[in-house]
Design a protein around this motif. Structure first.
Motif, short mmCIF file in Angstrom:
data_model
loop_
_atom_site.label_atom_id
_atom_site.label_comp_id
_atom_site.label_asym_id
_atom_site.label_seq_id
_atom_site.Cartn_x
_atom_site.Cartn_y
_atom_site.Cartn_z
N UNK A 44 -0.14 9.23 -4.16
CA UNK A 44 -0.40 8.27 -5.22
C UNK A 44 0.27 6.93 -4.93
N UNK A 45 1.39 6.99 -4.23
CA UNK A 45 2.18 5.78 -4.07
C UNK A 45 2.13 5.19 -2.67
N UNK A 46 0.98 5.25 -2.03
CA UNK A 46 0.91 4.55 -0.76
C UNK A 46 0.47 3.12 -1.06
N UNK A 47 1.37 2.20 -0.83
CA UNK A 47 1.12 0.83 -1.23
C UNK A 47 0.40 0.04 -0.14
N UNK A 48 -0.35 -0.92 -0.60
CA UNK A 48 -0.77 -1.98 0.30
C UNK A 48 0.29 -3.06 0.15
N UNK A 49 0.70 -3.61 1.27
CA UNK A 49 1.74 -4.63 1.18
C UNK A 49 1.16 -5.99 1.45
N UNK A 50 1.64 -6.91 0.71
CA UNK A 50 1.21 -8.26 0.94
C UNK A 50 2.44 -9.16 0.75
N UNK A 100 4.14 -5.19 -8.66
CA UNK A 100 3.88 -3.84 -8.22
C UNK A 100 2.72 -3.29 -9.03
N UNK A 158 0.62 0.18 -9.68
CA UNK A 158 0.49 1.61 -9.43
C UNK A 158 -0.52 2.13 -10.43
N UNK A 197 -5.93 -0.39 -6.38
CA UNK A 197 -5.16 0.48 -5.50
C UNK A 197 -3.70 0.01 -5.51
N UNK A 198 -2.77 0.97 -5.25
CA UNK A 198 -1.35 0.61 -5.30
C UNK A 198 -1.05 -0.57 -4.38
N UNK A 199 -0.25 -1.47 -4.89
CA UNK A 199 -0.03 -2.72 -4.16
C UNK A 199 1.37 -3.25 -4.48
N UNK A 200 1.99 -3.78 -3.46
CA UNK A 200 3.25 -4.48 -3.66
C UNK A 200 3.09 -5.83 -3.02
N UNK A 201 3.37 -6.86 -3.77
CA UNK A 201 3.21 -8.18 -3.18
C UNK A 201 4.25 -9.12 -3.76
N UNK A 202 4.63 -10.11 -2.96
CA UNK A 202 5.50 -11.14 -3.50
C UNK A 202 4.63 -12.24 -4.08
N UNK A 214 10.99 -0.02 -8.44
CA UNK A 214 10.23 -0.49 -7.29
C UNK A 214 10.96 -0.14 -6.00
N UNK A 260 10.47 3.48 -5.35
CA UNK A 260 9.11 3.68 -4.86
C UNK A 260 9.03 3.33 -3.38
N UNK A 265 1.48 -14.38 -2.56
CA UNK A 265 1.82 -15.32 -1.49
C UNK A 265 0.61 -15.62 -0.59
N UNK A 266 -0.32 -14.65 -0.51
CA UNK A 266 -1.44 -14.89 0.38
C UNK A 266 -2.70 -15.22 -0.40
#
Lengths: 140, 298
Positions: free
Chosen positions: B209-215, A68, A70, A38-43, B52, B55, A27-28
């Protein structure tokens, strides 16, 4: 070291395999995901997912969703996704025309349907654009 | 006693019925197979969406509760999404799920309203004067996710606007050809799988291990996933119900075909008896007539 990538839509697994890089429409902004990201969650927004395996590139359209990341795994939950090569261009054109026509007769459309139509139009436009852009390149 | 002509007609009509029910049975059999396949195909997505969510639940600092996750202290209104079929001739399929839903909420003081999927359920509820706030009938034979998404959207809207404080889905879970269970499951507020207490001990690295960056941000992502996941659960329920419907219809039609066959053999027996009796009577007449003639000429 490759990264394992899965593109899953509600009704099937669209893609699954080890790849070198995944480019997704976040989205960005568009982002490329390499191994050991690095772990990431994004729409995701409407757009194209590009996957490179060795020297081969695959393109997928995606109509929003979530990604996602990981460690060694990228999971893309797509609202609708398909390989550009499997898009039925005729169907996409038809869908776009249908949506455009019904949107023009704005009086007849209920506001809640309007949003759905807009989305349908967006989807089909995206598909057509994707086919035009990426299929040509391949045949050349 | 019925004439042989009437009997013949009756036998023929029962035979025709048997043919129709048998055809329906075969059609349903193939539809069951397709519905099961469709149901299986949603599994990969559901599994990953679930992972997810887990998580996310395991993340440090997910105190900010999404409104769809929050249990409400006072439940003033209950919304039930009841999934039935558009068509009948499926044995007790529709009756069972409607009865189960009504029984489940029978001893509640809270008002219950319904969203129905399928005409049969809607009609049955309306006949019993239940409040039906929305209905979706005429889904295609192979419903897609996009078709069922509006149902999820409606459920989420009703919940967020406080018109409903709990949302349930009532559907028939497909177990096998002969067994389909009516199931009632709460889908909103959504309960995220609790992170197990000892995961931190078992895998000391799991957390870091599972610290996410959120976007863009955790909340927006939850906002994206949870309504989708609600819709997915409804979609899965619909697919399972569809498989159940066809299986129920198949069994009902097989029973109908079998009883029709039994009936035909009974009727055939009767018919033969009547026919035999008719022939005997005629023979008696003829021989009686011949006797009389012989005596007259003698």
């Amino acid at each position: 070291m490759p990264i394992h990538c899965e593109i899953v839509s509600q009704d099937r697994i669209v893609f699954q395999g080890d790849v070198d890089i995944v480019v997704v429409p976040g989205v960005e902004g568009v982002m490329g995901i390499l191994p050991n990201h690095s772990p990431l969650l994004s729409t995701l927004q409407y757009g194209i997912i590009t996957i490179r395996q060795k020297n081969q590139e695959e393109y997928f359209t995606v109509a929003g969703g979530v990604v996602e990341v990981t460690g060694s795994q990228v999971t893309i939950l797509a609202n609708a996704a398909e390989n550009v090569d499997e898009i039925n261009i005729q169907r996409a054109e038809d869908a776009r025309q249908r949506a455009e026509i019904s949107l023009k007769e704005a009086g007849a459309v209920k506001p809640e349907d309007q949003a759905a139509l807009q989305l349908a139009l967006k989807r089909s436009t995206l598909r057509i654009a994707a086919v035009q852009r990426f299929r040509q390149r391949r045949t050349r | 006693m019925a004439s042989t002509r009437e009997m013949r007609l009756r036998i023929r009509s029962v035979k025709n019925l048997a043919q129709v029910t048998r055809a329906l049975e075969t059609v349903s059999a193939s539809k069951v197979r397709r519905a099961i396949q469709a149901n299986d195909r949603t599994r990969p997505y559901a599994e990953r969406a679930w992972r997810i969510l887990t998580d996310l639940a395991r993340q440090p600092g997910h105190q900010s509760m999404h409104p769809l996750l929050a249990e409400r202290d006072e439940v003033k209104n209950i919304l039930v999404i009841l999934i039935s079929s558009d068509r009948g001739l499926a044995g007790a399929y529709n009756v069972n799920i409607v009865r189960e839903a009504l029984l489940h909420f029978a001893d509640q003081q809270t008002p219950v309203s319904y969203i129905t999927v399928g005409k049969r359920g809607r009609d049955m509820l309306l006949r019993r004067r239940r409040s039906v706030v929305g209905e979706f009938s005429g889904l295609s034979a192979n419903p897609t996710y996009l078709e069922s998404a509006p149902i999820g959207q409606l459920a989420v809207d009703e919940f967020l606007s406080h018109r409903a404080d709990q949302v349930y889905v009532a559907y028939t879970e497909y177990q096998n050809m002969l067994r389909q269970e009516p199931v009632i499951r709460k889908i909103l507020p959504f309960s995220v799988p609790e992170p197990e207490k000892n995961t931190a001990l078992a895998e000391p690295q799991a957390k870091s291990k599972f610290v996410f960056t959120y976007e863009p941000g955790q909340e927006e992502i939850l906002h994206e996933i949870i309504p989708d996941f609600t819709a997915l659960q409804i979609y899965k329920a619909i697919l399972s119900a569809l498989a159940s419907e066809h299986a129920a219809r198949m069994v009902a039609m097989r029973n109908a075909t079998n009883s029709a066959k039994d009936l035909v053999s009974l009727l055939q027996l009767d018919y033969n008896k009547i026919r035999q009796a008719g022939i005997t009577n005629e023979m008696l007449d003829i021989s009686g007539g011949a006797e009389a003639l012989a005596q007259a000429s003698a």
